[in-house]
Scaffold this motif. Structure first.
Motif, short mmCIF file in Angstrom:
data_model
loop_
_atom_site.label_atom_id
_atom_site.label_comp_id
_atom_site.label_asym_id
_atom_site.label_seq_id
_atom_site.Cartn_x
_atom_site.Cartn_y
_atom_site.Cartn_z
N ALA A 47 42.79 45.77 36.35
CA ALA A 47 43.62 44.21 36.70
C ALA A 47 42.69 43.37 36.39
O ALA A 47 43.35 42.09 36.21
N SER B 234 51.07 39.48 33.71
CA SER B 234 51.25 40.85 34.22
C SER B 234 52.78 41.16 34.12
O SER B 234 53.48 40.24 34.75
N ASP C 220 43.46 36.80 35.38
CA ASP C 220 43.85 38.21 35.33
C ASP C 220 44.12 38.86 36.68
O ASP C 220 44.96 39.39 36.89
N ALA C 221 43.15 38.38 37.52
CA ALA C 221 43.32 38.63 38.88
C ALA C 221 44.42 38.40 39.59
O ALA C 221 45.14 39.20 40.09
N SER D 245 47.43 37.03 38.09
CA SER D 245 48.61 37.64 37.53
C SER D 245 49.07 39.04 38.20
O SER D 245 50.13 39.19 38.55
N THR D 246 47.97 39.88 38.29
CA THR D 246 48.54 41.22 38.99
C THR D 246 48.68 40.96 40.60
O THR D 246 49.54 41.57 40.90
MG MG Z 1 45.62 41.09 35.76
#
Ligand code: MG
Ligand code: AMP
Length: 314
Positions: free
Chosen positions: A133, A202, A247-248, A250-251
Motif C-alpha cells: 500500500a 487506489s 499512497d498511504a 489513498s489506500t
Molecule cells: Mg496506497
C-alpha cells in the motif's frame, strides 16, 4: 511491485538521472517484495518472532507506515499480509476464506504487536508485513529525490497508479495528470493540473476477482472485517507533495469510505507529512473533490460533482 514504470525527465543530465532513478526504484522493489524469498520483507515474514535488521529505506517506510496506520485508526495496516495472502491477492490464487479462517488470522494483523527499534523490527510470531500500500509512493519519492540531485527540474514518473511530478513540463506549463474512470478503466474520468505533486489513486478496479456467485472482491482489505473494503467508494485519488503520504492515504481513505474520509481531510491534515487534497469516486458514480483541487480539475464525462469545503456547510 507488479507494475510498469515510466520516467521522463528533461535537462542536461537527464539520461544519467533516469538511469539512477530507475536503479533505485528497482532496488527498492526487490527489498520490499513480499513474494520474492530473497527480499528483506520476506526475511521479516519468516523470522517467527525474532528480531530482523532492516535497511534504512525499509525502516523509514515501516516507521511512516506505522504512523499512518495509527493516524487512520487502523484503516492502513502494513501487517495485513496474513489476510491478503489468504484472499490470494498477492499470489493471484484467489479464494474466499471462511469466516473462521478470517477470525483466526485477524489477531495476527494487530500492528500493536510490531516493535520497530531503530532499524530492527520484531513481529509477534505468525505476523507478516505487506508494504504494497505504500511501497510505490515511497519509491517514487526516492526517484524524485535522485532526479533533483541530478539538477533535473522537469520530470514525471508513473509507477502503476502513482504519478509523481517534478517541477513543470519543460515548456513551463503544468503537468496534466489523468485519473482513471473506475467504471471504464481504459478511459479517463477527469484530470488535474499540478506541479511538484504526487497524484496517487487506489481503486477497486486495479486488482480484483469475481467469485462464482458474481460478487466482485477487490484487493484493498478492510482490516476491521478482514474482507475486501466495500464502503461506498470505487476510487480515491490523493494529491500532495509527498508520494508516500499520498499512497498511504489513498489506500486508507478507500477503506474509510466517504464520510470518514471527508472528516479525516478536514481534521487530520496537521498530523500528516504534508497537506493533501483528494478526489473520490463513489460506487454509485458520483465525483467528489476537495476545494483545494477543484479549480484545476477538468471532468471528461457526464458525472455529478460535489466540492468538499474545509468548513462544513450548515
Ligand atoms: Mg496506497
Ligand atoms: P494501493 O494500491 O496503494 O491501495 O495498495 C493496495 C495493496 O496494499 C494491496 O494489494 C495489498 O497488498 C495491500 N493492502 C490491502 N489492504 C490494505 C490495508 N487496509 N492496509 C495496508 N495495506 C493493504
Amino acid at each position: 511491485m507488479d507494475t510498469y514504470m515510466e520516467i521522463r525527465a528533461a535537462g542536461d543530465n537527464a539520461q544519467a538521472a533516469l538511469y539512477a532513478a530507475q536503479t533505485a526504484v528497482c532496488t527498492l522493489a526487490e527489498q520490499l517484495s513480499v513474494t520474492d524469498p530473497q527480499s528483506e520483507i520476506a526475511a521479516v515474514n519468516r523470522a517467527n518472532g525474532k528480531p530482523t535488521a532492516l535497511s534504512e529505506d525499509t525502516a523509514a517506510l515501516l516507521r511512516a507506515g506505522l504512523h499512518m496506520g495509527a493516524l487512520t485508526d487502523g484503516a492502513l495496516n502494513l501487517a495485513i499480509y496474513p489476510l491478503t495472502r489468504a484472499w490470494g491477492f498477492t499470489t493471484g490464487s484467489y479464494a474466499i476464506p471462511s469466516n473462521e479462517m478470517i477470525a483466526a488470522l485477524r489477531p495476527l494483523t494487530d500492528p500493536a504487536n510490531i516493535t520497530l527499534d531503530g532499524s530492527t523490527v520484531t513481529l509477534a510470531d505468525g505476523m507478516m508485513l505487506d508494504t504494497g500500500a505504500v511501497a510505490k509512493g515511497y519509491a517514487g519519492d526516492r526517484a524524485i529525490e535522485i532526479l533533483r540531485k541530478y539538477d533535473i527540474s522537469s520530470a514525471i514518473l508513473s509507477l502503476g497508479g502513482n504519478i509523481l511530478t517534478l517541477g513543470t513540463k519543460p515548456d513551463g506549463s503544468d503537468w496534466v495528470v489523468g485519473i482513471t474512470d473506475p467504471f471504464a478503466p481504459d478511459r479517463e474520468l477527469c484530470s488535474v493540473h499540478v506541479r511538484d505533486r504526487a497524484v496517487v489513486t487506489s481503486g477497486d478496479y486495479e486488482r480484483y476477482f469475481i467469485a462464482d456467485d458474481g460478487t466482485r472482491y477487490c484487493h484493498i482489505l478492510d482490516p476491521a472485517t478482514g474482507a475486501p473494503a466495500q464502503n461506498g467508494l470505487s476510487s480515491v485519488t490523493v494529491i500532495g507533495a509527498q508520494g508516500l503520504l499520498c499512497d498511504a492515504l489513498s489506500t486508507a481513505l478507500f477503506v474509510m469510505g466517504k464520510d470518514r474520509a471527508v472528516r479525516f481531510w478536514r481534521e487530520k491534515q496537521s498530523e500528516c507529512a504534508c497537506p493533501f487534497e483528494m478526489i473520490l469516486v463513489t460506487s454509485d458514480d458520483k465525483l467528489l473533490c476537495t476545494e483545494g483541487i477543484a479549480e484545476v480539475l477538468t471532468i471528461t464525462r457526464d458525472i455529478p460533482l460535489e466540492v468538499i469545503r474545509r468548513a462544513e456547510e450548515r
